[in-house]
Design a protein around this motif. Structure first.
Motif, PDB file in Angstrom:
ATOM      1  N   LEU A  33       0.843  -1.198   0.000  1.00 43.63           N
ATOM      2  CA  LEU A  33       0.000   0.000   0.000  1.00 43.63           C
ATOM      3  C   LEU A  33       0.873   1.241   0.000  1.00 43.63           C
ATOM      4  O   LEU A  33       1.714   1.420   0.889  1.00 43.63           O
ATOM      5  N   GLU A  34       0.695   2.086  -0.978  1.00 43.48           N
ATOM      6  CA  GLU A  34       1.510   3.300  -1.111  1.00 43.48           C
ATOM      7  C   GLU A  34       0.604   4.520  -1.095  1.00 43.48           C
ATOM      8  O   GLU A  34      -0.327   4.631  -1.894  1.00 43.48           O
ATOM      9  N   LYS A  35       0.914   5.431  -0.181  1.00 42.20           N
ATOM     10  CA  LYS A  35       0.103   6.638   0.007  1.00 42.20           C
ATOM     11  C   LYS A  35       0.115   7.564  -1.219  1.00 42.20           C
ATOM     12  O   LYS A  35      -0.906   8.150  -1.587  1.00 42.20           O
ATOM     13  N   GLY A  43       8.811   7.034  -3.004  1.00 37.05           N
ATOM     14  CA  GLY A  43       9.244   7.705  -1.778  1.00 37.05           C
ATOM     15  C   GLY A  43      10.593   8.386  -1.944  1.00 37.05           C
ATOM     16  O   GLY A  43      10.962   8.821  -3.045  1.00 37.05           O
ATOM     17  N   ASN A  44      11.319   8.497  -0.858  1.00 36.62           N
ATOM     18  CA  ASN A  44      12.660   9.080  -0.915  1.00 36.62           C
ATOM     19  C   ASN A  44      13.580   8.255  -1.803  1.00 36.62           C
ATOM     20  O   ASN A  44      14.524   8.778  -2.391  1.00 36.62           O
ATOM     21  N   SER A  45      13.308   6.965  -1.883  1.00 31.05           N
ATOM     22  CA  SER A  45      14.202   6.089  -2.651  1.00 31.05           C
ATOM     23  C   SER A  45      14.304   6.527  -4.107  1.00 31.05           C
ATOM     24  O   SER A  45      15.341   6.384  -4.751  1.00 31.05           O
ATOM     25  N   TYR A  46      13.192   7.088  -4.636  1.00 35.81           N
ATOM     26  CA  TYR A  46      13.192   7.591  -6.021  1.00 35.81           C
ATOM     27  C   TYR A  46      14.192   8.733  -6.192  1.00 35.81           C
ATOM     28  O   TYR A  46      14.787   8.902  -7.259  1.00 35.81           O
ATOM     29  N   GLY A  50      20.927   6.209  -5.861  1.00 38.50           N
ATOM     30  CA  GLY A  50      20.972   4.754  -5.995  1.00 38.50           C
ATOM     31  C   GLY A  50      22.243   4.131  -5.437  1.00 38.50           C
ATOM     32  O   GLY A  50      22.522   2.958  -5.679  1.00 38.50           O
ATOM     33  N   ALA A  51      23.001   4.910  -4.672  1.00 41.67           N
ATOM     34  CA  ALA A  51      24.276   4.402  -4.125  1.00 41.67           C
ATOM     35  C   ALA A  51      23.995   3.445  -2.975  1.00 41.67           C
ATOM     36  O   ALA A  51      23.212   3.777  -2.078  1.00 41.67           O
ATOM     37  N   MET A  52      24.612   2.269  -3.014  1.00 44.57           N
ATOM     38  CA  MET A  52      24.382   1.276  -1.956  1.00 44.57           C
ATOM     39  C   MET A  52      25.720   0.799  -1.396  1.00 44.57           C
ATOM     40  O   MET A  52      26.521   0.181  -2.102  1.00 44.57           O
ATOM     41  N   TYR A 240       5.544  12.923   1.155  1.00 42.21           N
ATOM     42  CA  TYR A 240       4.597  11.990   1.792  1.00 42.21           C
ATOM     43  C   TYR A 240       5.125  11.328   3.066  1.00 42.21           C
ATOM     44  O   TYR A 240       4.378  10.629   3.743  1.00 42.21           O
ATOM     45  N   ASN A 241       6.404  11.513   3.386  1.00 39.97           N
ATOM     46  CA  ASN A 241       6.932  10.883   4.607  1.00 39.97           C
ATOM     47  C   ASN A 241       6.685  11.787   5.806  1.00 39.97           C
ATOM     48  O   ASN A 241       7.530  12.560   6.232  1.00 39.97           O
ATOM     49  N   THR A 242       5.481  11.682   6.337  1.00 44.92           N
ATOM     50  CA  THR A 242       5.048  12.588   7.403  1.00 44.92           C
ATOM     51  C   THR A 242       4.956  11.873   8.752  1.00 44.92           C
ATOM     52  O   THR A 242       4.236  12.305   9.649  1.00 44.92           O
ATOM     53  N   GLY A 473      21.613   4.049   3.752  1.00 47.12           N
ATOM     54  CA  GLY A 473      20.163   4.041   3.943  1.00 47.12           C
ATOM     55  C   GLY A 473      19.480   3.001   3.068  1.00 47.12           C
ATOM     56  O   GLY A 473      18.618   2.245   3.537  1.00 47.12           O
ATOM     57  N   LEU A 474      19.852   2.971   1.806  1.00 46.91           N
ATOM     58  CA  LEU A 474      19.225   1.988   0.908  1.00 46.91           C
ATOM     59  C   LEU A 474      19.615   0.579   1.324  1.00 46.91           C
ATOM     60  O   LEU A 474      18.773  -0.328   1.343  1.00 46.91           O
ATOM     61  N   THR A 475      20.884   0.388   1.660  1.00 49.79           N
ATOM     62  CA  THR A 475      21.315  -0.959   2.052  1.00 49.79           C
ATOM     63  C   THR A 475      20.575  -1.395   3.319  1.00 49.79           C
ATOM     64  O   THR A 475      20.101  -2.539   3.409  1.00 49.79           O
TER      65      THR A 475
HETATM   66  C1  LIG Z   1      17.817  13.399  -2.485  1.00 49.44           C
HETATM   67  C2  LIG Z   1      18.134  12.120  -1.738  1.00 49.44           C
HETATM   68  C3  LIG Z   1      19.249  11.362  -2.103  1.00 49.44           C
HETATM   69  C4  LIG Z   1      19.570  10.197  -1.406  1.00 49.44           C
HETATM   70  N1  LIG Z   1      20.600   9.418  -1.864  1.00 49.44           N
HETATM   71  C5  LIG Z   1      20.819   8.209  -1.281  1.00 49.44           C
HETATM   72  C6  LIG Z   1      21.746   7.291  -1.851  1.00 49.44           C
HETATM   73  O1  LIG Z   1      22.292   7.482  -2.948  1.00 49.44           O
HETATM   74  N2  LIG Z   1      21.968   6.127  -1.170  1.00 49.44           N
HETATM   75  C7  LIG Z   1      21.311   5.828  -0.004  1.00 49.44           C
HETATM   76  O2  LIG Z   1      21.576   4.772   0.573  1.00 49.44           O
HETATM   77  N3  LIG Z   1      20.381   6.660   0.515  1.00 49.44           N
HETATM   78  C8  LIG Z   1      20.113   7.824  -0.107  1.00 49.44           C
HETATM   79  N4  LIG Z   1      19.139   8.647   0.409  1.00 49.44           N
HETATM   80  C9  LIG Z   1      18.403   8.188   1.609  1.00 49.44           C
HETATM   81  C10 LIG Z   1      17.349   7.163   1.163  1.00 49.44           C
HETATM   82  O3  LIG Z   1      16.400   7.801   0.377  1.00 49.44           O
HETATM   83  C11 LIG Z   1      16.628   6.511   2.315  1.00 49.44           C
HETATM   84  O4  LIG Z   1      17.515   6.024   3.249  1.00 49.44           O
HETATM   85  C12 LIG Z   1      15.781   5.346   1.787  1.00 49.44           C
HETATM   86  O5  LIG Z   1      15.279   5.624   0.530  1.00 49.44           O
HETATM   87  C13 LIG Z   1      14.646   5.062   2.701  1.00 49.44           C
HETATM   88  O6  LIG Z   1      13.831   4.057   2.135  1.00 49.44           O
HETATM   89  P1  LIG Z   1      12.419   3.774   2.776  1.00 49.44           P
HETATM   90  O7  LIG Z   1      11.821   2.716   1.927  1.00 49.44           O
HETATM   91  O8  LIG Z   1      12.534   3.599   4.224  1.00 49.44           O
HETATM   92  O9  LIG Z   1      11.618   5.158   2.585  1.00 49.44           O
HETATM   93  P2  LIG Z   1      10.973   5.776   1.278  1.00 49.44           P
HETATM   94  O10 LIG Z   1      11.715   5.414   0.057  1.00 49.44           O
HETATM   95  O11 LIG Z   1      10.783   7.224   1.542  1.00 49.44           O
HETATM   96  O12 LIG Z   1       9.561   5.067   1.162  1.00 49.44           O
HETATM   97  C14 LIG Z   1       8.543   5.317   2.119  1.00 49.44           C
HETATM   98  C15 LIG Z   1       7.209   5.289   1.386  1.00 49.44           C
HETATM   99  O13 LIG Z   1       6.151   5.235   2.338  1.00 49.44           O
HETATM  100  C16 LIG Z   1       5.073   5.978   1.821  1.00 49.44           C
HETATM  101  N5  LIG Z   1       4.151   6.313   2.918  1.00 49.44           N
HETATM  102  C17 LIG Z   1       4.305   7.261   3.875  1.00 49.44           C
HETATM  103  N6  LIG Z   1       3.250   7.265   4.695  1.00 49.44           N
HETATM  104  C18 LIG Z   1       2.395   6.301   4.251  1.00 49.44           C
HETATM  105  C19 LIG Z   1       1.119   5.852   4.657  1.00 49.44           C
HETATM  106  N7  LIG Z   1       0.471   6.404   5.689  1.00 49.44           N
HETATM  107  N8  LIG Z   1       0.525   4.840   3.962  1.00 49.44           N
HETATM  108  C20 LIG Z   1       1.149   4.274   2.880  1.00 49.44           C
HETATM  109  N9  LIG Z   1       2.364   4.690   2.446  1.00 49.44           N
HETATM  110  C21 LIG Z   1       2.984   5.678   3.124  1.00 49.44           C
HETATM  111  C22 LIG Z   1       5.728   7.164   1.175  1.00 49.44           C
HETATM  112  O14 LIG Z   1       4.870   7.790   0.245  1.00 49.44           O
HETATM  113  C23 LIG Z   1       6.958   6.528   0.547  1.00 49.44           C
HETATM  114  O15 LIG Z   1       6.709   6.161  -0.794  1.00 49.44           O
HETATM  115  C24 LIG Z   1      18.788   9.806  -0.286  1.00 49.44           C
HETATM  116  C25 LIG Z   1      17.655  10.531   0.060  1.00 49.44           C
HETATM  117  C26 LIG Z   1      17.316  11.676  -0.670  1.00 49.44           C
HETATM  118  C27 LIG Z   1      16.074  12.424  -0.284  1.00 49.44           C
END
Ligand SMILES: Cc1cc2nc3c(=O)[nH]c(=O)nc-3n(C[C@H](O)[C@H](O)[C@H](O)COP(=O)(O)OP(=O)(O)OC[C@H]3O[C@@H](n4cnc5c(N)ncnc54)[C@H](O)[C@@H]3O)c2cc1C
Length: 493
Positions: A33-35, A43-46, A50-52, A240-242, A473-475
Motif C-alpha cells: 500500500l503506497e500513500k 518515496g525518498n528512494s526515487y 541509488g548508491a548502496m 509523503y513521509n510525514t 540508507g538503501l542498504t
Molecule cells: C535526495 C536524496 C538522495 C539520497 N541518496 C541516497 C543514496 O544514494 N543512497 C542511499 O543509501 N540513501 C540515499 N538517500 C536516503 C534514502 O532515500 C533513504 O535512506 C531510503 O530511501 C529510505 O527508504 P524507505 O523505503 O525507508 O523510505 P521511502 O523510500 O521514503 O519510502 C517510504 C514510502 O512510504 C510511503 N508512505 C508514507 N506514509 C504512508 C502511509 N500512511 N501509507 C502508505 N504509504 C505511506 C511514502 O509515500 C513513501 O513512498 C537519499 C535521500 C534523498 C532524499
C-alpha cells in the motif's frame, strides 16, 4: 467483507519493495500500500543516487555483479576491498559509538548477500565512476568506501523494483494512505485501515510490515523533535513521509528508539522547492565543498570542509548551515577547483550560481559581507600548506592557524573566474523511529515483539546518530526489509 492477505507492506520505497519481494518469494500473498499517487511513487528512494554501501573484496569480486565494465576501464581502476569490519567501524565512528551493535553488525554482514539477492530479484548494478571515483594519472581511483550503485540511480531503482514486484506477484496499490493498525484482543496487529472518502477501509493481514519512511516531510514533527528552525528546512525528497507509520506503531505500544533529535541533512541548492523535484531529484545536492571554501552571509567560514571524504561529512553539514544567519551559506570555488565539481550537481540547468572575475564582485552578487569575505579568503589562502593535492586520498593538504581548520584538499582560492553556489539546509531523513529486533519485529516498550508487526527503512531507529556513512540508507532498507518480509510471511502460522 474485508480482504485477507498474508502480508501487507505499508510504503512503496526501497525498504517496502524489499520486504514485498522477500515475502512473495517465500510464497506469501502480498499487498503493498503506497500513500502517494503513481506519479510520486518510490518515496525518498526515487530521489536517491541509488548508491548502496556494501562489503566487497575489490574489483575482481564485484566484476560479475556490475554492468558496463569495459576491459579498458577495468584495467585502469583501483578499488580497495571494503570489509564488514570497515563498514562496522565507519558506522561506529560517524555515530560516535552509538549505533545499535546488533543491527549495525547485521547491516554490515548482510550487505553483500542482500545486494546479490536484489540482483537475482531483478535490480541492475554498476560501479559509480561518475560519483565515487576520480581519474588521477590515467587511473580511476574509488574513495570513501562506496562503489556500487543501481543503474539509473533512484529513478532506475524504483522502476526496477516495481517491475520485479509485478513479476513476482505482489499487488501494489497507489493512493492508499494507511491511517491506522487493526489489533486483536491480545494486542496483535491484524491488518490496517486505509483512509478513503467514504470512511476508512479495513484490510486484514496475518502480518504487517511498516516501511513508510520517517517524519522529515512533517514540519510540526521536525520542529518538535529536531528543534527550533527545522520546520523551515527544505525537504530533499518525497512530501509523503510525514511520520504516519511511526505514529501508528507508537499508538500500538511500539518502543521509540534512536536519535529522535537527529537527522540526515545536506548542503542543498538555496533556490530549490520546499520538497523534492521529481526531475532534478538528487542533482540539487551541492557535495563539492571539500574542494572549496564555505562561508556564511557574514563572510566567515564555519566548518572544516575537508574533515573527511564527503561521504562521511555531507549528512551532518546541513545542520551546520541551518544554524547560520538566514539558514544559508555559500560555497566558493575558483578556476582551478571548479573542474573538480560533479557536472550533474553543479552544471545542471536551474543551479543557483554566480560567477565573477574578482572576489569583491562575487561577494556582492552572492549577498556576502564583502570586507569580511576578503579577510577570510586572504587568511585562508595564506594558511594553505604546500603538500601535494590528491582528491582520492585524505591528502593532508591543509590549513595551518585558521579556525575552523581545513584538514584536507585545501588549495588557495585565487584564480579567476570565481564561483559562488548559495546553499541552504536540505533534510533527507530523520534518525529516530521504532525499535526492531534482528528479525525486524517491532518491539514494545517492555522489549517484547508486537505480534504481527514488522518494520524496515527510515522509520527504524537505532542505526544512525548525528551522522551517516553515505549509501547506508538503501542498504539498511533492503537488509531489514528482506528480513522483515521473510519473517512476516513465516508468521502465517
Ligand atoms: C535526495 C536524496 C538522495 C539520497 N541518496 C541516497 C543514496 O544514494 N543512497 C542511499 O543509501 N540513501 C540515499 N538517500 C536516503 C534514502 O532515500 C533513504 O535512506 C531510503 O530511501 C529510505 O527508504 P524507505 O523505503 O525507508 O523510505 P521511502 O523510500 O521514503 O519510502 C517510504 C514510502 O512510504 C510511503 N508512505 C508514507 N506514509 C504512508 C502511509 N500512511 N501509507 C502508505 N504509504 C505511506 C511514502 O509515500 C513513501 O513512498 C537519499 C535521500 C534523498 C532524499
Amino acid at each position: 467483507m474485508s480482504e485477507q492477505w498474508d502480508v501487507i507492506v505499508v510504503g512503496g520505497g526501497n525498504a517496502g519493495f524489499s520486504a514485498a519481494h522477500a515475502a512473495a518469494q517465500d510464497g506469501g500473498r502480498v499487498l503493498l500500500l503506497e500513500k502517494a499517487p503513481r506519479a510520486w511513487m518510490g518515496g525518498n528512494s526515487y530521489f536517491t543516487a541509488g548508491a548502496m554501501r556494501t562489503v566487497h573484496g575489490g574489483l575482481d569480486d564485484l566484476g560479475p555483479l556490475v554492468e558496463g565494465m569495459t576491459d579498458d576501464r577495468f584495467d585502469r581502476t583501483d578499488l580497495a576491498p571494503y570489509t564488514a569490519e570497515d563498514f562496522t567501524a565507519d558506522l561506529q565512528r560517524v555515530t560516535q559509538g552509538r549505533t545499535d551493535p546488533e543491527l549495525s553488525q547485521i547491516l554490515a554482514a548482510e550487505s553483500r548477500q542482500t545486494i546479490e539477492w536484489l540482483h537475482r530479484t531483478g535490480l541492475r548494478f554498476e560501479l559509480m565512476y561518475h560519483r565515487q571515483a576520480y581519474e588521477v594519472d590515467g587511473r580511476f581511483r574509488f574513495w570513501g568506501g562506496l562503489a556500487v550503485g543501481v543503474v539509473g540511480g533512484g529513478k532506475g531503482l524504483i522502476a526496477q523494483h516495481l517491475a520485479a514486484a509485478e513479476a513476482g506477484g505482489v499487488t501494489v496499490r497507489f493512493g492508499a494512505s494507511v491511517s491506522g493498525l487493526l489489533t486483536g484482543d491480545a494486542g496483535e496487529v491484524t491488518g490496517v485501515t486505509v483512509a478513503g472518502t467514504n470512511g476508512p477501509e479495513e484490510l486484514q493481514a496475518r502480518a504487517t510490515v511498516l516501511a513508510s519512511g520517517g517524519f522529515e516531510a512533517n514540519p510540526q514533527m521536525r520542529a518538535g523533535y529536531l528543534g527550533a528552525g527545522w520546520d523551515l528546512a527544505l525537504v530533499r525528497g518525497t512530501p509523503y513521509n510525514t511520520g504516519d507509520g511511526i505514529r501508528m506503531a507508537l499508538d500500538t505500544g511500539a518502543q521509540p528508539y534512536g536519535n529522535w533529535s537527529g537527522c540526515h541533512s545536506v548542503a542543498w541548492d538555496a533556490g530549490a522547492p520546499a520538497t523534492g523535484d521529481l526531475e532534478l531529484t538528487n542533482q540539487l545536492t551541492r557535495g563539492g565543498y571539500p574542494f572549496g571554501v564555505v562561508v556564511n552571509a557574514a563572510g566567515r567560514r564555519f566548518v572544516d570542509e575537508g574533515a573527511d571524504f564527503r561521504n562521511y561529512t555531507y549528512a551532518k553539514y546541513g545542520a551546520e548551515i541551518l544554524k547560520q544567519p538566514g539558514s544559508t551559506a555559500v560555497q566558493i570555488f575558483d578556476a582551478k577547483t571548479a573542474p573538480l565539481l560533479r557536472p550533474e550537481e553543479y552544471l545542471s540547468e536551474g543551479v543557483t550560481h554566480h560567477t565573477a572575475d574578482t572576489l569583491e564582485e562575487l561577494a556582492d552578487l552572492a549577498g556576502l559581507d564583502q570586507a569580511q569575505l576578503l579577510a577570510t579568503m586572504k587568511e585562508y589562502n595564506a594558511a594553505v600548506t604546500d603538500d601535494a593535492f590528491d582528491p582520492t586520498v585524505k591528502d593532508g593538504k591543509r590549513t595551518v592557524g585558521v579556525t575552523p581548520p581545513k584538514s584536507n584538499w585545501a588549495q588557495p582560492i585565487d584564480a579567476a573566474p570565481f564561483h559562488a553556489y548559495p546553499v541552504t539546509c536540505g533534510i533527507t531523513f530523520t534518525f529516530g523511529g521504532v525499535r526492531i529486533d534482528a528479525q525486524a519485529r517491532v518491539l514494545d516498550t517492555s522489549g517484547h515483539a508486537v505480534p504481527g508487526l514488522y518494520a524496515a527503512g527510515e522509520l527504524v531507529g537505532g542505526l544512525f546518530y548525528f551522522n551517516y556513512p553515505g549509501g547506508s540508507g538503501l542498504t539498511a532498507g533492503s537488509v531489514f526489509g528482506r528480513r522483515a518480509g521473510r519473517a512476516a510471511v513465516a508468521d502465517r502460522g
